[in-house]
Motif scaffolding. Structure first.
Motif, mmCIF file in Angstrom:
data_model
loop_
_atom_site.group_PDB
_atom_site.id
_atom_site.type_symbol
_atom_site.label_atom_id
_atom_site.label_comp_id
_atom_site.label_asym_id
_atom_site.label_seq_id
_atom_site.Cartn_x
_atom_site.Cartn_y
_atom_site.Cartn_z
ATOM 1 N N ILE A 19 19.399 16.191 48.778
ATOM 2 C CA ILE A 19 18.955 17.065 47.683
ATOM 3 C C ILE A 19 20.120 17.732 46.968
ATOM 4 O O ILE A 19 19.903 18.448 45.985
ATOM 5 C CB ILE A 19 18.007 18.152 48.210
ATOM 6 C CG1 ILE A 19 18.751 19.081 49.186
ATOM 7 C CG2 ILE A 19 16.794 17.534 48.884
ATOM 8 C CD1 ILE A 19 17.971 20.320 49.558
ATOM 9 N N LEU A 20 21.353 17.521 47.448
ATOM 10 C CA LEU A 20 22.492 18.246 46.885
ATOM 11 C C LEU A 20 22.641 18.059 45.379
ATOM 12 O O LEU A 20 22.780 19.054 44.655
ATOM 13 C CB LEU A 20 23.781 17.839 47.611
ATOM 14 C CG LEU A 20 25.056 18.551 47.144
ATOM 15 C CD1 LEU A 20 24.920 20.060 47.304
ATOM 16 C CD2 LEU A 20 26.269 18.046 47.907
ATOM 17 N N PRO A 21 22.645 16.832 44.833
ATOM 18 C CA PRO A 21 22.796 16.687 43.376
ATOM 19 C C PRO A 21 21.687 17.401 42.599
ATOM 20 O O PRO A 21 21.959 18.054 41.577
ATOM 21 C CB PRO A 21 22.736 15.168 43.163
ATOM 22 C CG PRO A 21 23.130 14.588 44.479
ATOM 23 C CD PRO A 21 22.577 15.516 45.490
ATOM 24 N N HIS A 22 20.439 17.308 43.088
ATOM 25 C CA HIS A 22 19.319 17.974 42.412
ATOM 26 C C HIS A 22 19.470 19.493 42.479
ATOM 27 O O HIS A 22 19.161 20.207 41.523
ATOM 28 C CB HIS A 22 17.999 17.550 43.054
ATOM 29 C CG HIS A 22 17.807 16.061 43.088
ATOM 30 N ND1 HIS A 22 17.487 15.327 41.968
ATOM 31 C CD2 HIS A 22 17.897 15.175 44.108
ATOM 32 C CE1 HIS A 22 17.373 14.048 42.293
ATOM 33 N NE2 HIS A 22 17.629 13.932 43.588
ATOM 34 N N MET A 23 19.963 19.966 43.619
ATOM 35 C CA MET A 23 20.164 21.403 43.788
ATOM 36 C C MET A 23 21.213 21.930 42.812
ATOM 37 O O MET A 23 21.030 22.968 42.172
ATOM 38 C CB MET A 23 20.588 21.690 45.233
ATOM 39 C CG MET A 23 20.908 23.145 45.514
ATOM 40 S SD MET A 23 21.498 23.392 47.201
ATOM 41 C CE MET A 23 21.926 25.139 47.148
ATOM 42 N N LEU A 24 22.324 21.205 42.681
ATOM 43 C CA LEU A 24 23.393 21.645 41.786
ATOM 44 C C LEU A 24 22.949 21.650 40.325
ATOM 45 O O LEU A 24 23.279 22.561 39.564
ATOM 46 C CB LEU A 24 24.623 20.746 41.963
ATOM 47 C CG LEU A 24 25.312 20.811 43.327
ATOM 48 C CD1 LEU A 24 26.466 19.833 43.385
ATOM 49 C CD2 LEU A 24 25.811 22.224 43.613
ATOM 50 N N VAL A 25 22.197 20.605 39.937
ATOM 51 C CA VAL A 25 21.692 20.547 38.564
ATOM 52 C C VAL A 25 20.717 21.689 38.303
ATOM 53 O O VAL A 25 20.741 22.324 37.242
ATOM 54 C CB VAL A 25 21.017 19.184 38.297
ATOM 55 C CG1 VAL A 25 20.306 19.193 36.951
ATOM 56 C CG2 VAL A 25 22.045 18.064 38.319
ATOM 57 N N SER A 26 19.867 21.976 39.286
ATOM 58 C CA SER A 26 18.892 23.062 39.139
ATOM 59 C C SER A 26 19.593 24.415 39.004
ATOM 60 O O SER A 26 19.222 25.248 38.167
ATOM 61 C CB SER A 26 17.939 23.089 40.343
ATOM 62 O OG SER A 26 17.229 21.870 40.444
ATOM 63 N N ILE A 27 20.612 24.636 39.834
ATOM 64 C CA ILE A 27 21.367 25.888 39.755
ATOM 65 C C ILE A 27 22.027 26.024 38.394
ATOM 66 O O ILE A 27 22.013 27.098 37.778
ATOM 67 C CB ILE A 27 22.425 25.953 40.880
ATOM 68 C CG1 ILE A 27 21.746 26.083 42.236
ATOM 69 C CG2 ILE A 27 23.370 27.133 40.653
ATOM 70 C CD1 ILE A 27 22.715 26.013 43.403
ATOM 71 N N GLY A 28 22.598 24.936 37.910
ATOM 72 C CA GLY A 28 23.240 24.978 36.589
ATOM 73 C C GLY A 28 22.266 25.321 35.483
ATOM 74 O O GLY A 28 22.578 26.132 34.597
ATOM 75 N N CYS A 29 21.073 24.719 35.531
ATOM 76 C CA CYS A 29 20.055 25.002 34.500
ATOM 77 C C CYS A 29 19.597 26.455 34.573
ATOM 78 O O CYS A 29 19.433 27.121 33.540
ATOM 79 C CB CYS A 29 18.865 24.061 34.677
ATOM 80 S SG CYS A 29 19.234 22.327 34.329
ATOM 81 N N LEU A 30 19.364 26.962 35.797
ATOM 82 C CA LEU A 30 18.928 28.353 35.961
ATOM 83 C C LEU A 30 19.979 29.333 35.468
ATOM 84 O O LEU A 30 19.669 30.328 34.802
ATOM 85 C CB LEU A 30 18.600 28.621 37.431
ATOM 86 C CG LEU A 30 17.288 28.018 37.948
ATOM 87 C CD1 LEU A 30 17.153 28.236 39.450
ATOM 88 C CD2 LEU A 30 16.088 28.637 37.220
ATOM 89 N N LEU A 31 21.234 29.054 35.806
ATOM 90 C CA LEU A 31 22.314 29.934 35.337
ATOM 91 C C LEU A 31 22.413 29.932 33.816
ATOM 92 O O LEU A 31 22.684 30.976 33.199
ATOM 93 C CB LEU A 31 23.647 29.490 35.952
ATOM 94 C CG LEU A 31 23.862 29.849 37.430
ATOM 95 C CD1 LEU A 31 25.158 29.233 37.936
ATOM 96 C CD2 LEU A 31 23.899 31.359 37.621
#
Length: 219
Positions: A19-31
């Motif tokens: 899930i790491l790539p999805h997690m990083l993309v999600s964090i970037g979008c939220l930020l």
């Protein structure tokens, strides 16, 4: 990161991006969204007429941003841990794939592309190739004494490496197992040309690599 890894799954052993790539993309979008909201709140707090409405939201935004920062640190820590996991998977996978170099065209292409792109050779060093029978028996003279001395269980093990290990910017020529074949073919080609020019196509002719070279061979 997910794309770069997945195109090389053929030379990775027991590896999953998870899930790491999805997690990083999600964090970037939220930020990205949070900072747009923060910019709006900060701008409105700068005007007296709208300050009363938005200044109470400032504290909520700070708390949410602090929480996101903790999540971001956790994502960074996961990346650091994932790096070691990826390194182990790549090391083991490449060693296993090297054994298929002479049999599997897809594996061969991926290993060559990887070594050329990252300017590497083998898994830990170029000597890894010395422990692998990566040269197809059809490409060498299996009856030659030098080849016979390096045969183990019918497979050839030499002290050379694939062409993809060669450094493009090297100031010296790169020697690998097909270099000898090129020299011999050059001698054969020049010998045939010399015989034709001398009017005896079926006879022998001088063979050489370079016309100015001091050494000649009659073939």
């Amino acid at each position: 990161m997910k794309f770069k890894v997945e195109v090389r799954t053929i030379i990775l052993e027991n590896y999953d991006t998870g899930i790491l790539p999805h997690m990083l993309v999600s964090i970037g979008c939220l930020l990205f969204v949070f900072h747009i909201i923060g910019a709006k709140i900060s701008n409105d707090c700068g005007h007296a007429e709208s300050r009363r409405t938005f200044h109470n939201m400032m504290m909520c935004f700070i708390v949410l941003l602090a929480a996101m920062s903790i999540v971001l640190i956790a994502g960074g820590s996961m990346c650091f841990a994932h790096r070691n996991f990826l390194g182990d998977a790549f090391k083991k996978g490449l060693l296993s794939s090297m054994k298929l170099y002479k049999e599997n065209e897809t594996v061969k292409e991926m290993i060559d592309r990887t070594q050329l792109e990252f300017r590497c050779c083998g898994s830990t060093s170029y000597k890894d190739w010395f422990e692998v029978s990566w040269i197809n028996g059809e490409d060498i003279n299996m009856e030659h004494p030098d080849v016979q001395s390096n045969l183990k269980h019918g497979n050839y093990y030499g002290d050379d490496v694939p062409f993809s290990c060669c450094r493009i910017n090297s100031s010296r020529p790169c020697i690998f197992h097909k270099w000898l074949i090129i020299i011999l073919l050059r001698h054969l080609q020049t010998s045939i040309n010399e015989a034709i020019e001398e009017g005896d196509p079926e006879g022998g002719g001088d063979a050489y690599c370079f016309s100015q070279a001091p050494c000649y061979t009659i073939l």
